[in-house]
Scaffold this active site. Structure first.
Site, PDB file in Angstrom:
ATOM      1  N   HIS A  67       0.663  -1.308   0.038  1.00  0.00           N
ATOM      2  CA  HIS A  67      -0.007   0.091   0.064  1.00  0.00           C
ATOM      3  C   HIS A  67       0.936   1.271  -0.052  1.00  0.00           C
ATOM      4  O   HIS A  67       0.347   2.421   0.315  1.00  0.00           O
ATOM      5  CB  HIS A  67      -1.144   0.059   1.098  1.00  0.00           C
ATOM      6  CG  HIS A  67      -1.920  -1.040   1.201  1.00  0.00           C
ATOM      7  ND1 HIS A  67      -3.351  -0.865   0.840  1.00  0.00           N
ATOM      8  CD2 HIS A  67      -2.042  -2.101   1.555  1.00  0.00           C
ATOM      9  CE1 HIS A  67      -4.062  -2.246   0.946  1.00  0.00           C
ATOM     10  NE2 HIS A  67      -3.022  -2.794   1.319  1.00  0.00           N
ATOM     11  N   LYS A 112      -8.684  13.711   5.028  1.00  0.00           N
ATOM     12  CA  LYS A 112      -7.751  12.661   4.627  1.00  0.00           C
ATOM     13  C   LYS A 112      -6.828  12.749   6.003  1.00  0.00           C
ATOM     14  O   LYS A 112      -6.778  13.661   6.617  1.00  0.00           O
ATOM     15  CB  LYS A 112      -7.240  12.451   3.518  1.00  0.00           C
ATOM     16  CG  LYS A 112      -6.492  13.842   3.009  1.00  0.00           C
ATOM     17  CD  LYS A 112      -5.846  13.894   1.768  1.00  0.00           C
ATOM     18  CE  LYS A 112      -6.709  13.758   0.568  1.00  0.00           C
ATOM     19  NZ  LYS A 112      -6.859  12.520  -0.369  1.00  0.00           N
ATOM     20  N   ARG A 113      -5.881  11.754   6.203  1.00  0.00           N
ATOM     21  CA  ARG A 113      -4.887  12.040   7.156  1.00  0.00           C
ATOM     22  C   ARG A 113      -3.981  13.181   6.955  1.00  0.00           C
ATOM     23  O   ARG A 113      -3.768  13.415   5.761  1.00  0.00           O
ATOM     24  CB  ARG A 113      -4.072  10.665   7.224  1.00  0.00           C
ATOM     25  CG  ARG A 113      -4.497   9.586   8.086  1.00  0.00           C
ATOM     26  CD  ARG A 113      -5.073   9.939   9.473  1.00  0.00           C
ATOM     27  NE  ARG A 113      -3.748   9.833  10.352  1.00  0.00           N
ATOM     28  CZ  ARG A 113      -3.523   9.032  11.066  1.00  0.00           C
ATOM     29  NH1 ARG A 113      -4.335   7.849  11.297  1.00  0.00           N
ATOM     30  NH2 ARG A 113      -2.589   9.185  12.027  1.00  0.00           N
ATOM     31  N   LYS A 160       0.460  14.393   1.285  1.00  0.00           N
ATOM     32  CA  LYS A 160      -0.767  14.900   0.953  1.00  0.00           C
ATOM     33  C   LYS A 160      -1.068  16.347   0.646  1.00  0.00           C
ATOM     34  O   LYS A 160      -2.049  16.758  -0.284  1.00  0.00           O
ATOM     35  CB  LYS A 160      -1.890  14.279   1.726  1.00  0.00           C
ATOM     36  CG  LYS A 160      -1.722  12.611   1.870  1.00  0.00           C
ATOM     37  CD  LYS A 160      -2.715  12.202   2.909  1.00  0.00           C
ATOM     38  CE  LYS A 160      -2.715  10.736   3.341  1.00  0.00           C
ATOM     39  NZ  LYS A 160      -3.348   9.957   2.376  1.00  0.00           N
ATOM     40  N   THR A 209      -8.662   6.399  -1.707  1.00  0.00           N
ATOM     41  CA  THR A 209      -9.879   5.786  -1.859  1.00  0.00           C
ATOM     42  C   THR A 209     -11.231   6.979  -1.427  1.00  0.00           C
ATOM     43  O   THR A 209     -12.183   6.849  -1.964  1.00  0.00           O
ATOM     44  CB  THR A 209     -10.175   4.617  -1.073  1.00  0.00           C
ATOM     45  OG1 THR A 209      -9.901   5.036   0.206  1.00  0.00           O
ATOM     46  CG2 THR A 209      -9.641   3.414  -1.683  1.00  0.00           C
TER      47      THR A 209
HETATM   48  C1  F58 Z   1      -3.200   3.700   2.381  1.00  0.00           C
HETATM   49  N1  F58 Z   1      -2.292   3.356   3.651  1.00  0.00           N
HETATM   50  C2  F58 Z   1      -2.603   4.529   1.107  1.00  0.00           C
HETATM   51  N2  F58 Z   1      -1.541   2.914   5.547  1.00  0.00           N
HETATM   52  O1  F58 Z   1      -1.594   5.404   1.646  1.00  0.00           O
HETATM   53  C3  F58 Z   1      -3.618   4.937   0.229  1.00  0.00           C
HETATM   54  O2  F58 Z   1      -3.073   5.454  -0.901  1.00  0.00           O
HETATM   55  C4  F58 Z   1      -4.408   3.753  -0.087  1.00  0.00           C
HETATM   56  O3  F58 Z   1      -5.507   4.068  -0.874  1.00  0.00           O
HETATM   57  C5  F58 Z   1      -5.022   2.938   0.805  1.00  0.00           C
HETATM   58  O4  F58 Z   1      -3.884   2.726   1.823  1.00  0.00           O
HETATM   59  C6  F58 Z   1      -5.417   1.808   0.763  1.00  0.00           C
HETATM   60  O5  F58 Z   1      -4.861   0.963  -0.207  1.00  0.00           O
HETATM   61  C7  F58 Z   1      -2.404   3.377   4.760  1.00  0.00           C
HETATM   62  O6  F58 Z   1      -3.422   3.847   4.896  1.00  0.00           O
HETATM   63  C8  F58 Z   1      -1.648   2.941   6.853  1.00  0.00           C
HETATM   64  O7  F58 Z   1      -2.642   3.554   7.531  1.00  0.00           O
HETATM   65  C9  F58 Z   1      -0.696   2.225   7.690  1.00  0.00           C
HETATM   66  C10 F58 Z   1      -1.181   2.125   9.090  1.00  0.00           C
HETATM   67  C11 F58 Z   1      -0.154   1.114  10.093  1.00  0.00           C
HETATM   68  C12 F58 Z   1       1.153   1.771   9.838  1.00  0.00           C
HETATM   69  C13 F58 Z   1       1.484   2.128   8.515  1.00  0.00           C
HETATM   70  C14 F58 Z   1       0.589   2.634   7.805  1.00  0.00           C
END
Ligand code: F58
Length: 833
Positions: free
Chosen positions: A376, A568-569, A574, A676
């Site tokens: 991801h 978003k975060r 971003k 998403t």
């Molecule tokens: C997100 N990753 C991507 N990671 O940033 C986003 O582009 C994508 O659409 C989404 O995944 C789904 O595929 C993401 O959300 C985290 O939150 C992890 C949580 C645990 C620690 C590392 C990051």
């Protein structure tokens, strides 16, 4: 307007006049709620609190799901059925009640039943505390996938952790983020079923011993330092109007009873209590970071904890089905949601080798055929790695197994690339440059038959950057599955107005068959009556959000203005601060010419910052500081409003996406794996302003370039610029408007004269600007001007909005899950009606 027809038949085989528990007539629902209030909550209506009523209704709805759930459990014990196991450290499910009512098709009748009890369904929906067991995109994707798995009739179990505290609640004080513990279980969780009899031991630390068993076989035994227990909690995930329910099985850690007793017997009561506290700590809290935590002991413990419980559970199910472990991979497909569960590769090997005495080659073949890995991220710093000494101490047996996997892997590399030591070092599961680390993405890739990215661009870039060597070694393993989101929660539940309008014109099949059906609204883009309705609905949704904003922030948002939203975060890549630079630029235009005709805009931001992420917290402070000045400037006269919506979560998102006119997807090209939120906005009729990043690329292809506002450098150009030597200061020096905006931030214009507050942000931009805001600034401003121009002409804006929705078929998570079924899990979804 009509709402989608709800089921009229009874959902339970025992829906008779005598059985009011799962009857679907209004009178039965009413009776069932009263029964649950009395028999489960122990309350009579006169004394019931809002939470008592919420619980009574939730139990009633759960009762309705249990028929399907039990039928599905039975189905899962059928040895012919292949089970998909989605392993994820996070599941961001969002509130259950509304979604389950929608899936069962009893929302209207429940609303009516409650009316007869003098209750409002909406009040009870508001009462639900959402399970925030995820950080953001990755956890929410897991939830959308559970929804689609169930709705497509794929027997599946989502395995994860039942965190006692989910993602923190965000409060804002004086413009700063405060983190408050998320005590989501405080008032009880009616959706889960505790299964104390489904429990497994989990070992940590200690050492290994080699020995020969009674048959003379060489074996290894793990003598752990500590053992805890994992207990299963099941939450049914029902299909949309279907017959199946899948399971979300989350593990809670508990103390092993024997520990208490041992200590108690020798009189050390406090030691016993301490053991209990330590054991329960494992599933206590979700790590609130959107990047991995280096060296956090508990995090590795959490990962191993839920992975071993889940694999032991699969083995139990497999043996219960009467099958031999040699066919394990024919019965289970395990999808690893990022590397967080990647210890599964070593753990399945350990279980097969040490506990079930299988030989290495057989066990390895089964492991590889079972596992599949989803990546991801493209940020190299976000790739998980664990310090080797720490890893060895925590999981000594796994370390040995990983060494052996690596030894065999390196032999293979040397066969294919003789004398290429550098390649070996790059590919090795162990990073040996300086301090040693275990590379989890390599472990996941070597131990899986499939490796996928989450959008076309992301999958392509993976093979050229962070997983390049692995791609060269295993090209056939790489696939792309572009993310999707569920149209049930993200349209049918959260945007009832739009749902009713679409259903009136094309029927309700689109909710279940979004990919095939939603394009049928395309011709209505030219229908004036439809457009007028469309606009009315958007306006209604904006009013609904404006009320919530007023309640949460005290700021009045004008529903007549363009709602320009970025939720978003909060992360530098971003680029929420690029959005802020645009706001400042508009503000300066007005200040120079107060009578300028501007398109009124309400800028809405939302998102949490990781508690230790200095820059992200300062970006929140910047947004709120700019808001204070802009919102209160008499020259602006309310034409620009800036809002930071606190505590962005799934529940709030239900109000935000449907109210947006403009969706901000402005990450530096090549950094956002997919996104998403971009899909959720578009599905609700917002137009996107975005870079060619993540799934934006595919969204633009689908909706048409003329219905998408594109700006900025491409990923290749970003790379090129960096290689040529990027100098952010030159953009600052040569662009007076950009210079003006940055100088204002630096001088304290937005911070009551405090020139220190935003210094770190500004200096970082001028000296480094790793995400190239300054390079993309002018292109972004020009594009925003095109947005304003387009918005002015509602006659052309509204059809663009309609076309965005009509052309979003591809981004249903049903399509994504079908692709996983076909290309990765090699299963056929159940026949659909
Ligand atoms: C997100 N990753 C991507 N990671 O940033 C986003 O582009 C994508 O659409 C989404 O995944 C789904 O595929 C993401 O959300 C985290 O939150 C992890 C949580 C645990 C620690 C590392 C990051």
């Amino acid at each position: 307007m009509t709402t989608p027809p709800e089921e009229t038949h009874a959902s339970s085989p025992v829906d008779t006049a005598e059985n009011t528990r799962t009857g679907t007539h209004i009178a039965s629902l009413k009776q069932a709620v009263l029964h649950n209030l009395y028999y489960v909550q122990g309350r009579i209506p006169a004394l019931a609190t809002r939470n008592d009523w919420y619980m009574a209704v939730a139990y009633t709805v759960r009762d309705h799901m249990l028929d399907r759930f039990i039928r599905s459990l039975k189905e899962m014990s059928n040895p012919q059925v292949k089970l998909v196991c989605y392993l994820s450290a996070e599941f961001l499910m969002g509130p259950h009640l509304g979604n389950n009512l929608l899936n069962l098709g009893i929302t209207d009748r429940m609303r009516q039943a409650l009316k007869e009890l003098d209750l409002e369904l909406d009040d009870l929906l508001a009462q639900e505390e959402e399970p925030g067991l995820g950080n953001g995109g990755l956890g929410r994707l897991a939830a959308c996938y559970m929804d689609s798995l169930a709705s497509l009739g794929v027997p599946a179990i989502g395995y994860g952790i039942r965190y006692e505290f989910g993602i923190f609640d965000q409060e804002i004080s004086d413009g700063w983020q405060l983190e408050k513990t998320d005590k989501w279980l405080r008032l009880g969780n009616p959706w889960e079923i505790c299964r104390p009899e489904i429990a497994y031991y989990v070992n940590f630390g200690g050492r290994t011993e080699q020995f020969y068993d009674e048959k003379g076989h060489f074996r290894v035994r793990w003598v752990p330092y500590r053992t805890v227990k994992g207990i299963a909690y099941d939450t049914p995930v029902s299909s949309y109007r279907g017959e199946l329910a899948d399971i979300l099985r989350l593990w809670k850690s508990e103390a092993v009873e024997s520990f208490d007793f041992q200590a108690f017997n020798v009189g050390d009561y406090y030691k016993a209590v301490n053991e209990k506290v330590i054991s329960e700590t494992v599933s206590k809290v979700l790590y609130p970071n959107d990047e991995p935590e280096i060296g956090k002991t508990l995090r590795l413990a959490q990962q191993y904890f839920f992975v071993t419980c889940s694999l032991q559970d699969m083995i139990r199910i497999h043996l219960m089905r009467g099958k031999s472990l040699e066919t394990f991979h024919e019965s289970f497909s395990v999808q690893l949601n990022d590397t967080h569960p990647s210890i599964a590769v070593a753990e399945l090997m350990r279980l097969l080798l040490d506990e079930h005495m299988m030989e290495w080659d057989k066990a390895w073949n089964i492991t590889q055929q079972t596992m599949a890995y989803t990546n991801h991220t493209l940020l190299p710093e976000a790739l998980e790695k664990w310090s080797l000494p720490f890893f060895s101490r925590s999981l000594p047996r796994h370390m040995e197994i990983i060494y052996e996997i690596n030894r065999r892997f390196i032999d293979e590399i040397r066969l294919k690339y003789p004398d290429d030591d550098e390649r070996v070092a790059r590919l090795s599961l162990i990073d040996e440059h300086g301090e040693k680390y275990v590379r989890m993405a390599h472990l996941a890739s070597v131990g899986s038959h499939s490796i996928n990215g989450v959008a076309a661009l992301h999958s392509d870039l993976l093979t050229k950057t962070v997983l390049k060597d692995l791609y060269e070694f295993y090209p056939e393993r790489f696939v792309n599955v572009t993310n999707g989101v569920t149209p049930r929660r993200w349209i049918a539940l959260s945007n009832p107005g739009l749902t009713a309008l679409i259903t009136e014109r094309i029927g309700d099949r689109w909710i279940k068959h979004f990919e095939d059906e939603i394009s049928k609204i395309e011709p209505f883009a030219h229908d004036p009556a439809f457009r007028a309705e469309w606009q009315k609905i958007k306006h209604h949704n904006k009013n609904r959000l404006a009320d919530l904003i007023q309640e949460r922030t005290g700021i009045a948002a004008d529903p007549g203005s363009m709602f320009d939203v970025q939720v978003k975060r909060i992360h530098e890549y971003k680029r929420q601060h690029l959005n802020v630079l645009h706001i400042i630029t508009l503000y300066n235009r007005i200040k120079k010419n107060p009578s300028l005709a501007v398109v009124p805009r309400t800028f809405i931001f939302g998102g949490k910052a990781a508690p230790g992420y200095f820059m992200a917290k300062r970006i929140i402070k910047l947004i709120i500081s700019v808001a204070e000045v802009v919102n209160n400037d008499s020259d602006v006269a309310g034409r620009l409003k800036v809002i930071f919506f606190p505590d962005f979560n799934v529940k709030n998102a239900h109000y935000i996406y449907p109210a947006a006119d403009l969706s901000e997807q402005i990450s530096t090209a090549g950094k956002e794996a997919s996104g998403t939120g971009n899909m959720k906005f578009s599905m609700n009729g917002a137009l996107t302003i975005g870079t060619l990043d993540g799934a934006n690329v595919e969204i633009r292809e689908e909706v048409g370039a003329e219905n998408f506002f594109l700006f900025g450098f491409t990923a290749a150009e970003v790379d090129d610029l960096r290689n040529r030597g990027y100098n952010p200061r030159s953009y600052y020096e040569s662009n007076p408007l950009l210079k003006e905006a940055i100088d204002q931030v630096r001088s304290g214009y937005f911070s009551r004269g405090d020139a220190e507050l935003f210094k770190p942000l500004v200096e970082n931009l001028l000296d480094h600007d790793p995400f190239m805001l300054l390079a993309d600034y002018q292109s972004y401003i020009d594009c925003q001007d095109r947005v304003s121009l387009a918005y002015r002409d509602q006659e052309s804006w509204v059809p663009m909005s309609i076309l965005n929705v009509a052309r979003m078929g591809k981004f249903s998570s049903d399509r994504s899950i079908r692709e996983y079924c076909e290309h990765i899990w090699k299963i056929k979804p159940a026949k659909e009606k």
